[in-house]
Write a protein that holds these residues in place. Structure first.
Motif, PDB file in Angstrom:
ATOM      1  N   LEU A   1      12.469   6.729  -2.620  1.00  0.00           N
ATOM      2  CA  LEU A   1      11.190   6.398  -2.240  1.00  0.00           C
ATOM      3  C   LEU A   1      10.915   5.266  -1.183  1.00  0.00           C
ATOM      4  O   LEU A   1      10.007   5.381  -0.151  1.00  0.00           O
ATOM      5  N   ALA A   2      11.507   4.140  -1.240  1.00  0.00           N
ATOM      6  CA  ALA A   2      11.503   2.933  -0.562  1.00  0.00           C
ATOM      7  C   ALA A   2      11.989   3.485   1.107  1.00  0.00           C
ATOM      8  O   ALA A   2      11.350   2.867   1.995  1.00  0.00           O
ATOM      9  N   ALA A   3      12.826   4.388   1.091  1.00  0.00           N
ATOM     10  CA  ALA A   3      13.419   4.618   2.283  1.00  0.00           C
ATOM     11  C   ALA A   3      12.423   5.583   3.155  1.00  0.00           C
ATOM     12  O   ALA A   3      12.530   6.010   4.213  1.00  0.00           O
ATOM     13  N   LEU A   4      11.324   6.048   2.364  1.00  0.00           N
ATOM     14  CA  LEU A   4      10.294   6.665   3.056  1.00  0.00           C
ATOM     15  C   LEU A   4       9.146   5.958   3.621  1.00  0.00           C
ATOM     16  O   LEU A   4       8.525   6.423   4.478  1.00  0.00           O
ATOM     17  N   ILE A   5       9.126   4.656   3.406  1.00  0.00           N
ATOM     18  CA  ILE A   5       8.151   3.766   4.116  1.00  0.00           C
ATOM     19  C   ILE A   5       8.451   3.491   5.373  1.00  0.00           C
ATOM     20  O   ILE A   5       9.609   2.847   5.799  1.00  0.00           O
ATOM     21  N   ASP A   6       7.376   3.500   6.300  1.00  0.00           N
ATOM     22  CA  ASP A   6       7.732   3.521   7.741  1.00  0.00           C
ATOM     23  C   ASP A   6       6.675   2.030   8.031  1.00  0.00           C
ATOM     24  O   ASP A   6       5.544   2.015   7.612  1.00  0.00           O
ATOM     25  N   LEU A   7       7.487   0.977   8.602  1.00  0.00           N
ATOM     26  CA  LEU A   7       6.680  -0.269   8.642  1.00  0.00           C
ATOM     27  C   LEU A   7       5.995  -0.253   9.653  1.00  0.00           C
ATOM     28  O   LEU A   7       4.975  -1.040   9.707  1.00  0.00           O
ATOM     29  N   LYS A   8       5.786   0.973  10.533  1.00  0.00           N
ATOM     30  CA  LYS A   8       4.807   0.977  11.774  1.00  0.00           C
ATOM     31  C   LYS A   8       3.682   1.903  11.515  1.00  0.00           C
ATOM     32  O   LYS A   8       2.861   1.995  12.307  1.00  0.00           O
ATOM     33  N   GLN A   9       3.729   2.801  10.300  1.00  0.00           N
ATOM     34  CA  GLN A   9       2.742   3.591  10.234  1.00  0.00           C
ATOM     35  C   GLN A   9       2.385   3.994   8.920  1.00  0.00           C
ATOM     36  O   GLN A   9       3.268   4.055   8.078  1.00  0.00           O
TER      37      GLN A   9
ATOM     38  N   MET B   1       1.314   6.152   5.734  1.00  0.00           N
ATOM     39  CA  MET B   1       1.437   7.734   5.247  1.00  0.00           C
ATOM     40  C   MET B   1       0.133   8.188   4.846  1.00  0.00           C
ATOM     41  O   MET B   1      -0.615   7.216   4.255  1.00  0.00           O
ATOM     42  N   PRO B   2       0.097   9.295   4.653  1.00  0.00           N
ATOM     43  CA  PRO B   2      -1.191   9.722   3.995  1.00  0.00           C
ATOM     44  C   PRO B   2      -1.090   9.368   2.315  1.00  0.00           C
ATOM     45  O   PRO B   2      -0.123   9.531   1.990  1.00  0.00           O
ATOM     46  N   ALA B   3      -2.357   9.295   1.976  1.00  0.00           N
ATOM     47  CA  ALA B   3      -2.449   9.131   0.483  1.00  0.00           C
ATOM     48  C   ALA B   3      -2.153  10.139  -0.503  1.00  0.00           C
ATOM     49  O   ALA B   3      -2.197  11.446   0.118  1.00  0.00           O
ATOM     50  N   ALA B   4      -1.487   9.760  -1.761  1.00  0.00           N
ATOM     51  CA  ALA B   4      -1.005  10.795  -2.661  1.00  0.00           C
ATOM     52  C   ALA B   4      -2.591  11.273  -3.274  1.00  0.00           C
ATOM     53  O   ALA B   4      -3.270  10.696  -3.420  1.00  0.00           O
ATOM     54  N   ALA B   5      -2.536  12.587  -3.577  1.00  0.00           N
ATOM     55  CA  ALA B   5      -3.522  13.371  -3.916  1.00  0.00           C
ATOM     56  C   ALA B   5      -3.791  12.959  -5.250  1.00  0.00           C
ATOM     57  O   ALA B   5      -2.664  12.714  -6.116  1.00  0.00           O
ATOM     58  N   PRO B   6      -4.999  12.563  -5.722  1.00  0.00           N
ATOM     59  CA  PRO B   6      -5.311  12.230  -7.210  1.00  0.00           C
ATOM     60  C   PRO B   6      -5.288  13.596  -7.965  1.00  0.00           C
ATOM     61  O   PRO B   6      -6.155  14.203  -8.403  1.00  0.00           O
TER      62      PRO B   6
ATOM     63  N   ALA C   1       0.901  -0.908  -0.104  1.00  0.00           N
ATOM     64  CA  ALA C   1      -0.183  -0.032   0.029  1.00  0.00           C
ATOM     65  C   ALA C   1       0.909   1.198   0.085  1.00  0.00           C
ATOM     66  O   ALA C   1       0.667   2.282  -0.629  1.00  0.00           O
ATOM     67  N   GLU C   2       1.898   1.221   0.857  1.00  0.00           N
ATOM     68  CA  GLU C   2       2.865   2.386   0.984  1.00  0.00           C
ATOM     69  C   GLU C   2       3.574   2.437  -0.470  1.00  0.00           C
ATOM     70  O   GLU C   2       3.525   3.948  -0.773  1.00  0.00           O
ATOM     71  N   ALA C   3       4.159   1.562  -0.984  1.00  0.00           N
ATOM     72  CA  ALA C   3       4.528   1.625  -2.285  1.00  0.00           C
ATOM     73  C   ALA C   3       3.747   1.975  -3.372  1.00  0.00           C
ATOM     74  O   ALA C   3       4.159   2.634  -4.215  1.00  0.00           O
TER      75      ALA C   3
END
Length: 524
Positions: free
Chosen positions: A324-332, A334-339, A289-291
């Motif tokens: 971008l992968a480094a931005l993924i928090d395994l515990k939280q 992130m907000p959705a990208a705006a469409p 989902a985060e990716a």
């Protein structure tokens, strides 16, 4: 091998030829073309056009297509862009001045010139063997005589018939109501259009009485279409984009399609050890989902008409995925990208065919949202796509609505190569498609699933702020995803639908078809 105690589908195995698509009549028509001497291109076109009467909410001759294909004896993968353009008079500034912040979904404003028919005629002439008149014969018969509405098609009709407007209501409704399962749906006006295309080629659609019907119908509703907009419509040969995932290479159609989004998403996922995770567990679903959020955000920034997409290399670069992968928090979460660009939808058809010479075709064909713009031509009942809703009205954006431009497109055909094995495949479902492509490839690569198993497996999708999780997941996983900050729901409709054919080195063809649709894989 699957557990035969449980519901499921076995793969379809054959050696001479195979088709996988979302309606059995279209699959059978495609196979008939192979049996009478046609190649995979002939079969794919014949089946695709027929799907316009079998699944009219999803596709039709008022829509667009994209395609990947191979030729016999060659490993090269070719791409063709069959998407249409905005009329020359279209301009985002006009809509902004009228108070619009986005392109409307219905009516005449989101209509773009249909591109699929030009692509089908071009490919029938240059790649196929049988000629467009032969390829359209099955569709002409069924458009005239009618097709009983299948279960999934009936469900789509009941859910989305409110989008149908004006003269389209008499063509696509029964006494103002959606057609039900088993009712016969006919479209004699479109049968006549197909006859003219069969006799005159593309000119039977883009010039003359058929074009006049489309132009006059649209302009009576406030459109600004001209004969030149239609006559000038031409498909383009393009070069696929690709990415590696494990030992496999994924090939996608380039912009204005969103195929590069699937490549970026896999590049991001390659930084995580998904194979060590439960394929139906919380951790994999969260990371995926985060990716997706990150890949779709890049899509919204960069992908547009090919002449306006300037940062494709950056989007596909390994270092971009690593950052971008480094931005993924395994515990939280992130907000959705705006469409920022396209409006989310989940409606299209996909067909794949492989012939005895191992020509492979991966073809996707759509009118965008269910019943497209909801507007049809008055005389012939051609339902127009609302692809213009794929533009943004943001001034200066690469995907800003302008006359003569192609919008960013959600539909993407794919092929996956693993050594000598080739898998043409597609995942229907609008915005879900890049996520669906990445999940299919991951299911095969990280978890050793067979294609049918990979298609059958439950799906989830972080869709503009909502984490949609199919019922195949456990309640425990849904709760854990919610605990991570995802807004979890069970979607009313199953997520997407997929088809695939594996060409094995030993000559065996293995077909897989999604039970989420009405279709099948068949071979001979």
């Amino acid at each position: 091998m699957r557990d035969f105690h449980l519901p499921g589908r076995s793969p379809v195995l054959a050696t001479n030829g195979m088709c996988a698509t979302s309606h059995p009549l279209a699959a059978q028509a495609a196979l008939d073309m192979l049996k009478c001497g046609g190649n995979a291109m002939d079969a794919a076109i014949a089946g695709a056009v027929l799907l316009g009467i079998c699944e009219p909410a999803m596709t039709g001759i008022g829509g667009d297509c994209f395609m990947l294909y191979t030729r016999p004896g060659s490993d090269d993968i070719h791409a063709l862009n069959g998407s249409g353009r905005a009329p020359a008079a279209a301009d985002a500034a006009k809509l902004r001045a009228a108070g619009h912040s986005t392109v409307p979904l219905g009516g005449v404003l989101p209509v773009t010139v249909p591109g699929a028919i030009d692509a089908f005629c071009h490919l029938a002439d240059t790649v196929g063997k049988l000629g467009i008149d032969t390829l359209l014969a099955p569709a002409i018969e069924y458009f005239e005589a009618g097709v009983p509405v299948a279960p999934r098609a009936a469900s789509d009709w009941a859910r989305d018939f409110g989008a149908i407007q004006g003269s389209a209501r008499s063509a696509y409704l029964s006494n103002g109501a959606p057609l039900r399962q088993g009712q016969l749906f006919r479209s004699p006006g479109q049968a006549e259009v197909l006859r003219r295309i069969a006799a005159q080629g593309r000119d039977g659609f883009y010039t003359g009485e058929v074009a006049e019907d489309m132009i006059d119908s649209l302009n009576r509703l406030g459109g600004e279409f001209t004969a030149e907009d239609f006559a000038a419509t031409r498909c383009d040969a393009t070069e696929p984009v690709h990415s590696r995932y494990g030992d496999r290479t994924l090939f996608e159609h380039p912009p204005n399609g969103q195929g590069a989004t699937a490549c970026l998403m896999l590049n991001i996922l390659s930084h995580f050890d998904l194979a060590a995770m439960d394929p139906l567990g919380t951790q994999r679903a969260h990371i995926e989902a985060e990716a997706a959020k990150l890949a779709y955000d890049a899509r919204n920034r960069f992908i547009a008409d090919a002449g306006h997409t300037t940062r494709l290399d950056h989007m596909l670069a390994p270092e971009t995925a690593a950052k971008l992968a480094a931005l993924i928090d395994l515990k939280q979460a992130m907000p959705a990208a705006a469409p920022l660009t396209e409006s989310v939808h989940k409606d299209t058809i996909y067909i794949t065919v492989v012939d005895r010479d191992r020509m492979a075709v991966s073809l996707i064909y759509s009118i965008f949202h269910s019943f497209g713009s909801g507007v049809a031509s008055d005389k012939f009942g051609i339902l127009f796509q609302n692809r213009g809703a794929g533009f943004t009205l943001e001034e200066g954006h690469p995907n800003e609505l302008k006359g003569g431009k192609r919008p960013m497109h959600t539909i993407i055909p794919a092929m996956l190569r693993d050594g000598e094995t080739l898998i043409p495949f597609g995942v229907m479902g609008g915005a879900y498609q890049p996520n669906g492509h990445a999940r299919f490839v991951s299911n095969l690569t990280d978890y050793g699933m067979a294609p049918q198993q990979a298609i059958d497996a439950p799906r989830c999708f972080s869709d503009t702020g909502e984490m949609k999780v199919e019922r195949g997941y456990s309640d425990a996983v849904r709760q854990e995803l919610a605990d991570l900050g995802h807004r979890v729901s069970i979607p009313d409709t199953a997520i997407g639908g997929a088809q695939a054919i594996t060409i094995h080195p030993d000559g065996v063809l293995e077909g897989a078809s999604d039970p989420r649709k009405d279709g099948c894989a068949i071979g001979y």
